[in-house]
Design a protein around this motif. Sequence first.
Motif, mmCIF file in Angstrom:
data_model
loop_
_atom_site.group_PDB
_atom_site.id
_atom_site.type_symbol
_atom_site.label_atom_id
_atom_site.label_comp_id
_atom_site.label_asym_id
_atom_site.label_seq_id
_atom_site.Cartn_x
_atom_site.Cartn_y
_atom_site.Cartn_z
ATOM 1 N N LEU A 62 39.760 42.789 32.191
ATOM 2 C CA LEU A 62 39.817 42.438 33.604
ATOM 3 C C LEU A 62 39.027 43.465 34.402
ATOM 4 O O LEU A 62 39.168 44.678 34.188
ATOM 5 C CB LEU A 62 41.265 42.399 34.092
ATOM 6 C CG LEU A 62 42.235 41.528 33.286
ATOM 7 C CD1 LEU A 62 43.644 41.658 33.851
ATOM 8 C CD2 LEU A 62 41.782 40.080 33.269
ATOM 9 N N PHE A 63 38.207 42.974 35.324
ATOM 10 C CA PHE A 63 37.408 43.830 36.199
ATOM 11 C C PHE A 63 37.881 43.573 37.634
ATOM 12 O O PHE A 63 37.412 42.630 38.296
ATOM 13 C CB PHE A 63 35.923 43.514 36.051
ATOM 14 C CG PHE A 63 35.437 43.608 34.629
ATOM 15 C CD1 PHE A 63 35.089 44.818 34.078
ATOM 16 C CD2 PHE A 63 35.352 42.478 33.823
ATOM 17 C CE1 PHE A 63 34.652 44.915 32.773
ATOM 18 C CE2 PHE A 63 34.920 42.560 32.517
ATOM 19 C CZ PHE A 63 34.568 43.781 31.981
ATOM 20 N N PRO A 64 38.832 44.365 38.126
ATOM 21 C CA PRO A 64 39.464 44.073 39.421
ATOM 22 C C PRO A 64 38.481 43.960 40.581
ATOM 23 O O PRO A 64 38.720 43.196 41.522
ATOM 24 C CB PRO A 64 40.421 45.256 39.608
ATOM 25 C CG PRO A 64 40.701 45.743 38.229
ATOM 26 C CD PRO A 64 39.440 45.528 37.465
ATOM 27 N N ALA A 65 37.382 44.701 40.533
ATOM 28 C CA ALA A 65 36.411 44.669 41.631
ATOM 29 C C ALA A 65 35.272 43.687 41.376
ATOM 30 O O ALA A 65 34.345 43.592 42.179
ATOM 31 C CB ALA A 65 35.848 46.068 41.873
ATOM 32 N N GLY A 66 35.302 42.975 40.261
ATOM 33 C CA GLY A 66 34.219 42.045 39.944
ATOM 34 C C GLY A 66 32.953 42.722 39.497
ATOM 35 O O GLY A 66 31.896 42.104 39.432
ATOM 36 N N ASN A 67 33.050 44.025 39.151
ATOM 37 C CA ASN A 67 31.898 44.774 38.639
ATOM 38 C C ASN A 67 32.386 45.752 37.592
ATOM 39 O O ASN A 67 33.541 45.682 37.150
ATOM 40 C CB ASN A 67 31.157 45.479 39.789
ATOM 41 C CG ASN A 67 32.076 46.376 40.614
ATOM 42 O OD1 ASN A 67 32.997 47.010 40.084
ATOM 43 N ND2 ASN A 67 31.837 46.436 41.920
ATOM 44 N N ASP A 68 31.512 46.675 37.191
ATOM 45 C CA ASP A 68 31.865 47.574 36.092
ATOM 46 C C ASP A 68 32.570 48.847 36.542
ATOM 47 O O ASP A 68 32.770 49.752 35.739
ATOM 48 C CB ASP A 68 30.614 47.941 35.293
ATOM 49 C CG ASP A 68 29.603 48.717 36.136
ATOM 50 O OD1 ASP A 68 29.764 48.761 37.371
ATOM 51 O OD2 ASP A 68 28.649 49.274 35.562
ATOM 52 N N HIS A 69 32.975 48.925 37.801
ATOM 53 C CA HIS A 69 33.575 50.165 38.291
ATOM 54 C C HIS A 69 34.970 50.411 37.735
ATOM 55 O O HIS A 69 35.355 51.561 37.502
ATOM 56 C CB HIS A 69 33.621 50.161 39.814
ATOM 57 C CG HIS A 69 32.268 50.209 40.444
ATOM 58 N ND1 HIS A 69 32.054 50.064 41.797
ATOM 59 C CD2 HIS A 69 31.031 50.377 39.896
ATOM 60 C CE1 HIS A 69 30.756 50.138 42.055
ATOM 61 N NE2 HIS A 69 30.120 50.323 40.918
ATOM 62 N N TYR A 70 35.739 49.342 37.544
ATOM 63 C CA TYR A 70 37.112 49.487 37.059
ATOM 64 C C TYR A 70 37.362 48.495 35.929
ATOM 65 O O TYR A 70 36.865 47.370 35.950
ATOM 66 C CB TYR A 70 38.120 49.254 38.189
ATOM 67 C CG TYR A 70 37.888 50.140 39.378
ATOM 68 C CD1 TYR A 70 38.303 51.475 39.378
ATOM 69 C CD2 TYR A 70 37.242 49.647 40.510
ATOM 70 C CE1 TYR A 70 38.074 52.298 40.464
ATOM 71 C CE2 TYR A 70 37.014 50.459 41.611
ATOM 72 C CZ TYR A 70 37.432 51.785 41.583
ATOM 73 O OH TYR A 70 37.195 52.597 42.655
ATOM 74 N N LEU A 71 38.156 48.927 34.948
ATOM 75 C CA LEU A 71 38.470 48.095 33.789
ATOM 76 C C LEU A 71 39.948 48.195 33.467
ATOM 77 O O LEU A 71 40.529 49.282 33.460
ATOM 78 C CB LEU A 71 37.660 48.577 32.578
ATOM 79 C CG LEU A 71 38.109 48.071 31.207
ATOM 80 C CD1 LEU A 71 37.805 46.587 31.054
ATOM 81 C CD2 LEU A 71 37.466 48.871 30.084
#
Length: 519
Positions: free
Chosen positions: A280-289
């Motif tokens: 799951l990528f909460p921000a829709g990018n690779d910043h958080y997993l």
Amino acid sequence: MTRTLFGTALLLSVSSLTLSHAYAQAAQPVVQAAQPSVQTAQPGVQAVQPVVRSAQPGGQPAARPMTVGGYANRVPARVVTPAQPAASSGQGGFFPASYDDWIRGSTMTGDWGGARTNLENHGVHLQGHYLEDAAGNPVGGKYAGVRYAHEFGIGADIDLARLIHHDLGIFHILITERAGLSLANGPLGGAVDSVQQIFGSGETVRLTRLSLEKHFNPYVWMEAGWINTENDFGQSTQHWGMSLYCQFQTNAICGMPQGIAMNSGYGFYPTAHPGAWIKLFPAGNDHYLVSAGIYNVDNTIVNTHNGFKLGLGDSTGTYLPFQLGWHHGNDYHGEYEGNIKVGGYWDTSEVAIVTTKIGGYQPKNVDLLDLPTDQVRGRFGGWVEADQMIQRDGPGSSRGTVLFGSFVWGDPRTALTPYFATWGLVRKGTFADRPNDTISFGGKIAVLNPKLAEYAETLQQQGQKALRPSNEPGIELNYGWRPTPWATLRPGLQYVWHPGGTNRYANALIIDMETGLTF
């Protein structure tokens, strides 16, 4: 009970991949192929990672180095969904037109007269590689010796959206073949960690990956099939398209911090276990997993005759990992890239307590009197990994320096190495005319479970000449020479203090050479 639970969970994962197709098709992220000059995770192995378009400074696309699983990040996963069809190399025949075309190509076997490009444009990425680790110990260990081990691999990543025009996901398949001998198991007298990362997991032909990966939208990714945990949990991050950890030959570092695998039912490359994961990528990018997985635990899968074992017949339990990740910055422009990952696991297997392993550290004339052999159900542990670029030669440059470190903690009742740490420094771009060469310096320390030393002390008090297991530190220095995009030669030195974790054998100096070719 365990087998039923695991089978049900895996079936639900596969079903969700298929049933969610209609919903997710409209939400697919736009993905384009990276340039073929990007170096790969493993020396000499060329591959292209899926890259999500973004508005990064300088126009550099933003990859997901923490989350895009490959074959233990030795050969990163290929998502063949280019925005535009790939251009052919222009070769008129099957063989390169000139030596320069061949030596500068992205693969050793070229474009096959345009056939390879045609397959790429239809979503089919074929790959092959050869890796070898040769190592010798002129000083220290049990006796001096030289050992060679190799791996051949052939596989494909198939984007079904491009091939059959139905976005069912990316189909992965990889077959590997390993052969050779281990320096750690022979001349070093049983070192805790192999000094040849390509040795192990049964020297045989085996299925390493057979799975379906689906990116539903920018927020949810899944994969299910026969996979290994090392692709996606505790794995190395990537800088400049290279696996950071696999710039080293020692298996203590390459792939993942080895303590995770030694302490649990973690499925390591190149074995394939029935399993599934969700990211799951909460921000829709690779910043958080945020990720979690479920894998079958089967200790017999490493046996030579089990290379193509697909069933759950010898399952001992279920491995349940989770991982949280944070990524920032970029290798090429602006803020320096860095990553932090925190993970843990619960393994439902029933296993013997750690003291049952004491026999492997003692001479044959030591009697294991009153040896505790209790069994416990469930084992646990966790890890922390971090890496940070600390220097870049200039804006847009692919030359720079990255520092990394990791720490692993394991269940004190069962873990062979309840404390395990690695560290390293990798410099890419050694000289002005060698932008893809690397210099790497790193090390590890494996602290053996104190319960082993406590039992050995009991034997010593009884008058026996028992050895006290303690720890096994090691360091490595190497140079990664990349004369072409499809070949790497990596000469290096390793030094291991008290191999095997006791004072039985002298400290060992190891001279090694690693070679990688991409077909």
